[in-house]
Design a protein around this motif. Structure first.
Motif, PDB file in Angstrom:
ATOM      1  N   ASP A 101       0.653  -1.215  -0.029  1.00 41.97           N
ATOM      2  CA  ASP A 101      -0.117  -0.082  -0.036  1.00 41.97           C
ATOM      3  C   ASP A 101       0.863   1.247  -0.090  1.00 41.97           C
ATOM      4  N   ARG A 102       0.466   2.376  -0.557  1.00 44.52           N
ATOM      5  CA  ARG A 102       1.142   3.567  -0.412  1.00 44.52           C
ATOM      6  C   ARG A 102       1.138   3.958   0.854  1.00 44.52           C
ATOM      7  N   PRO A 103       2.113   4.830   0.998  1.00 51.38           N
ATOM      8  CA  PRO A 103       2.053   5.513   2.497  1.00 51.38           C
ATOM      9  C   PRO A 103       1.088   6.507   2.650  1.00 51.38           C
ATOM     10  N   VAL A 104       0.675   6.537   4.062  1.00 55.62           N
ATOM     11  CA  VAL A 104      -0.656   7.585   4.178  1.00 55.62           C
ATOM     12  C   VAL A 104      -0.393   8.904   3.657  1.00 55.62           C
ATOM     13  N   PHE A 163       5.059  -8.691  -5.113  1.00 54.61           N
ATOM     14  CA  PHE A 163       6.015  -7.486  -5.400  1.00 54.61           C
ATOM     15  C   PHE A 163       6.999  -7.569  -4.259  1.00 54.61           C
ATOM     16  N   THR A 164       8.168  -7.591  -4.554  1.00 52.31           N
ATOM     17  CA  THR A 164       9.031  -7.478  -3.288  1.00 52.31           C
ATOM     18  C   THR A 164      10.099  -6.095  -3.510  1.00 52.31           C
ATOM     19  N   PRO A 165      10.539  -5.731  -2.514  1.00 54.40           N
ATOM     20  CA  PRO A 165      10.091  -6.284  -1.069  1.00 54.40           C
ATOM     21  C   PRO A 165       8.713  -5.956  -0.705  1.00 54.40           C
ATOM     22  N   VAL A 166       8.072  -6.787   0.099  1.00 56.62           N
ATOM     23  CA  VAL A 166       6.894  -6.869   0.465  1.00 56.62           C
ATOM     24  C   VAL A 166       6.271  -5.923   1.247  1.00 56.62           C
ATOM     25  N   PHE A 167       7.284  -5.435   2.265  1.00 48.11           N
ATOM     26  CA  PHE A 167       6.923  -4.335   3.166  1.00 48.11           C
ATOM     27  C   PHE A 167       7.741  -3.088   3.130  1.00 48.11           C
ATOM     28  N   LEU A 226      16.057   7.630   3.114  1.00 50.12           N
ATOM     29  CA  LEU A 226      15.844   7.329   1.563  1.00 50.12           C
ATOM     30  C   LEU A 226      14.726   8.095   1.154  1.00 50.12           C
ATOM     31  N   ASP A 227      14.923   8.818  -0.075  1.00 44.65           N
ATOM     32  CA  ASP A 227      14.032   9.809  -0.563  1.00 44.65           C
ATOM     33  C   ASP A 227      12.752   9.107  -1.086  1.00 44.65           C
ATOM     34  N   ASP A 228      13.160   7.840  -1.858  1.00 48.70           N
ATOM     35  CA  ASP A 228      12.313   7.135  -2.423  1.00 48.70           C
ATOM     36  C   ASP A 228      12.639   5.570  -2.308  1.00 48.70           C
ATOM     37  N   PHE A 229      11.733   4.615  -2.509  1.00 50.27           N
ATOM     38  CA  PHE A 229      11.793   3.132  -2.283  1.00 50.27           C
ATOM     39  C   PHE A 229      10.826   2.572  -3.608  1.00 50.27           C
ATOM     40  N   THR A 230      11.683   1.599  -4.020  1.00 50.22           N
ATOM     41  CA  THR A 230      10.917   0.494  -5.096  1.00 50.22           C
ATOM     42  C   THR A 230      10.650  -0.727  -4.867  1.00 50.22           C
ATOM     43  N   SER A 231       9.405  -1.125  -5.294  1.00 56.05           N
ATOM     44  CA  SER A 231       8.975  -2.685  -5.051  1.00 56.05           C
ATOM     45  C   SER A 231       8.939  -3.059  -6.365  1.00 56.05           C
ATOM     46  N   VAL A 232       9.226  -4.340  -6.805  1.00 56.37           N
ATOM     47  CA  VAL A 232       9.326  -4.834  -8.147  1.00 56.37           C
ATOM     48  C   VAL A 232       8.287  -6.212  -8.231  1.00 56.37           C
ATOM     49  N   CYS A 233       7.605  -6.383  -9.272  1.00 58.21           N
ATOM     50  CA  CYS A 233       7.132  -7.737  -9.359  1.00 58.21           C
ATOM     51  C   CYS A 233       7.899  -8.852  -9.666  1.00 58.21           C
ATOM     52  N   SER A 234       8.323  -9.837  -8.529  1.00 60.21           N
ATOM     53  CA  SER A 234       9.177 -10.950  -8.896  1.00 60.21           C
ATOM     54  C   SER A 234       8.763 -12.257  -9.431  1.00 60.21           C
TER      55      SER A 234
END
Length: 506
Positions: A200-203, A250-254, A237-245
Motif C-alpha cells: 500500500d501507498r504510505p498514508v 511484489f518485493t520487498p513486500v513491506f 531514503l527519498d524513495d523506495f521501489t518494489s518490483v513484481c518478482s
C-alpha cells in the motif's frame, strides 16, 4: 515386458542310422520293436520339463517348446536392461546363465537360476503434459543415485520454471530399488507470471504505478513532500521501489517506515483565543502574510504577488502543497496567474480523469497557447500529497508538477510579466500551503521547529494570570505539531481585578 531372458541356441537332431527303412516305414521290425544299432531311427532323448524360472525371459529361435527339451539344447538366460543375476552364495553379479540339456534328461550345471536385481534405472517417469516440461534422456540406464533431467518445453514460446526463473533443469533421482523418487508435485514451466497487489501507498506518500501486475513491473514510492524512508540501519531514503518478482509477489513486500522531516500542517489557534503569531529569529518561518498562507481551508484562495518585479528576480517561485480530492471527469484543481484586468497569464488545470496537466493563457476572453492533451500523463494521483512549483522569470513560467519530476518546458509569457498581480487557487484540492518565495527554500518547517503564539501586549491567559502568556508548539517526528487538545486554557483576556493569595497583615 518380462523380467528376464532365456535363449535356445541349438538342439542335437535325431539321426538316421542303418538302411533306408525298407523293413517298415515306421522303423519297427516284424516284432514291433524299434531297431537297435543295426538300422532304423534312433530315439530322441528329452528332458522331462523345462526349468521354470521367475523373473526371466526365454528367447526362442523359431523352435516350439518341445524342441527346447531336446538333448544338446542350450538355454541362455538374461535379466534384461539395468539388471543382473545375483549369486547369494558368492555375492557376485553376472549378466547371463547358460543351461544345457544332457542325455540323462537333466539340465546342467544346475536346475535353478539366481534372482535378478536392479543395477540401474530405466524409463524415467513422464511429467503431466500441462506442466510444459520435457524429459532429457538418452535411453541408457541411469545409475543409482544419479538423475534424469527435465527442462522447460520452449518449442513454441520461451518458458521458465515457476519456482525459479534462473533454474535450468529439474532432476528426478534413481533409487536402489530400480524405481524413481517421484515428486509430490511436478514443477511447472510458464512464459511469464502475474503478481498480486503491491504494498500500500504510505498514508502521506506517493507512488508511481501503471496499475499492471506483470513480471518486472515496478512501483516507486515516496513518503510525501516532507517524509523519508528509514531503513533498519537508520539510513534515510527519498524513495523506495518494489518490483513484481518471479515468486508472484511484489518485493520487498513491506516498505520501510516513513519518518517525517517536516510538518506541512501549521496549527492555527482558534480566533476566540486572541493568540498572535510571534516571530522567532531562531525559527524563521514563511509566515502569515498576504503573499503566503498555511492550511487556508476552503477554496478559492487569492494571494497577491510580493512585487511587480517578482518574475525579474532569478529563483523566485510560487509553491503549492496540496492533494487532489477528486478524479472524476470535469473536476480539476486550478492555479491561475491573473492580471488586474482578469486576463490569465497562465492557467494550470490538473485533471486526474484526463491524466494530464493543461496549461494555457486567456487574453481578452480568448484561450491561447493551449498545452497538454488527454493521456499525456501526470505523476499526481488521488489523495496523494504533492509540491507544485511555478518558477517565474523574464522568459516565462516553468511548471514542476512534483518535486521529484522534471519541470515542463517554459510556458512563454503571453503578457508582460509586470502585469501579473495575483494568483488564484481553486477546484478540487486540499491545500496545506500556498505562497511565494525562493525556489530553493521549503515552506514546511522541519522537525524540532518551534512555533510560538502569544497574547497581545497587556493580556494574560484567562486560566492562569501569572503564567507567561505564550504557547510554544514543536514539530514532531510524526509530521505534526504538538498543539494543545483544549485551546480554552489559552484564551487571552485583560486582567480586570487584583487578587491576593495568602496575604497577611502586619
Amino acid at each position: 515386458s518380462s523380467e528376464g531372458e532365456e535363449t535356445e541356441e541349438t538342439g542335437e537332431q535325431a539321426k538316421e542310422a542303418g538302411d533306408d527303412g525298407k523293413d517298415g516305414k515306421d522303423g519297427k521290425d516284424g516284432k514291433g520293436n524299434s531297431e537297435g544299432k543295426g538300422g532304423g531311427k534312433r530315439r530322441k532323448r528329452e528332458s522331462g520339463v523345462l526349468p521354470i524360472f521367475k523373473n526371466k525371459r526365454f528367447k526362442r529361435n523359431a523352435f516350439v517348446d518341445e524342441d527346447a527339451r531336446l538333448f544338446g539344447t542350450t538355454l541362455v538366460y538374461e535379466c534384461g536392461p539395468a539388471r543382473k543375476f545375483h549369486d547369494p552364495n558368492k555375492d557376485v553379479m553376472y549378466l547371463q546363465k547358460n543351461l544345457s540339456c544332457h542325455w540323462n534328461q537333466s539340465w546342467t550345471p544346475e536346475n535353478r537360476i539366481d534372482s535378478c536385481v536392479w543395477t540401474a534405472c530405466i524409463d524415467p517417469p513422464a511429467p503431466p503434459q500441462s506442466n510444459h516440461i520435457k524429459l532429457v534422456w538418452d535411453g541408457e540406464p541411469v545409475p543409482f543415485h544419479s538423475n534424469a533431467s527435465y527442462v522447460c518445453d520452449s518449442e513454441d514460446v520461451q518458458r521458465y520454471f515457476t519456482n525459479d526463473r534462473s533454474q535450468s533443469s529439474y532432476n528426478v533421482t534413481c533409487l536402489e530399488t530400480g524405481g524413481w523418487q517421484l515428486p509430490l508435485i511436478w514443477p511447472e514451466c510458464v512464459h511469464t507470471i502475474s503478481c498480486g497487489d503491491p504494498p500500500d501507498r504510505p498514508v502521506s506518500g506517493t507512488w508511481e504505478w501503471n496499475r499492471e501486475h506483470a513480471y518486472l513491473t515496478d512501483v516507486a514510492y515516496t513518503c510525501g513532500p516532507t517524509g523519508k524512508f528509514q531503513t533498519a540501519d537508520g539510513t534515510l531514503l527519498d524513495d523506495f521501489t518494489s518490483v513484481c518478482s518471479w515468486n508472484k509477489s511484489f518485493t520487498p513486500v513491506f516498505l520501510p517506515e516513513c519518518i517525517e522531516t517536516a510538518c506541512l500542517q501549521i496549527p492555527q489557534p482558534p480566533r476566540y483565543t486572541g493568540l498572535q503569531f510571534k516571530p522567532d529569529p531562531d525559527n524563521n518561518l514563511v509566515s502569515f502574510t498576504p503573499h503566503s498562507v498555511y492550511t487556508p481551508g476552503r477554496l478559492p484562495l487569492d494571494l497577491l504577488l510580493p512585487a511587480k518585479e517578482f518574475c525579474s528576480v532569478q529563483g523566485n517561485s510560487f509553491k503549492l502543497i496540496a492533494k487532489m480530492i477528486s478524479d472524476q471527469p470535469g473536476r480539476s484543481g486550478d492555479i491561475v496567474f491573473l492580471t488586474e484586468d482578469e486576463d490569465e497569464a497562465l492557467h494550470i488545470s490538473i485533471s486526474l480523469a484526463d491524466n494530464t496537466i493543461y496549461r494555457w493563457s486567456v487574453i481578452n476572453s480568448t484561450v491561447q497557447a493551449l498545452t497538454g492533451a488527454p493521456a499525456d500523463g501526470t505523476s499526481l494521483d488521488l489523495d496523494e500529497p504533492f509540491v507544485m512549483s511555478v518558477v517565474c522569470d523574464e522568459d516565462g513560467l516553468a511548471v514542476q508538477e512534483h518535486s521529484r519530476v522534471p519541470s515542463f518546458p517554459h510556458f512563454l509569457h503571453q503578457l508582460p510579466f509586470e502585469e501579473i498581480e495575483r494568483v488564484s487557487v481553486s477546484g478540487d484540492m486540499l491545500v496545506s500551503y500556498a505562497g511565494f518565495g525562493r525556489s530553493d527554500t521549503s515552506p514546511a518547517p522541519p522537525t524540532d521547529f518551534n512555533l510560538t503564539f502569544s497574547c497581545p501586549p497587556g493580556q494574560v491567559f484567562d486560566a492562569d494570570w501569572f503564567g507567561v502568556p505564550e504557547i510554544l508548539m514543536t514539530c514532531q517526528s510524526s509530521g505534526v505539531f504538538d498543539e494543545p487538545e483544549d485551546w480554552m486554557k489559552y484564551k487571552c483576556v485583560y486582567p480586570t481585578t487584583t487578587e491576593c493569595y495568602d496575604c497577611t497583615s502586619k
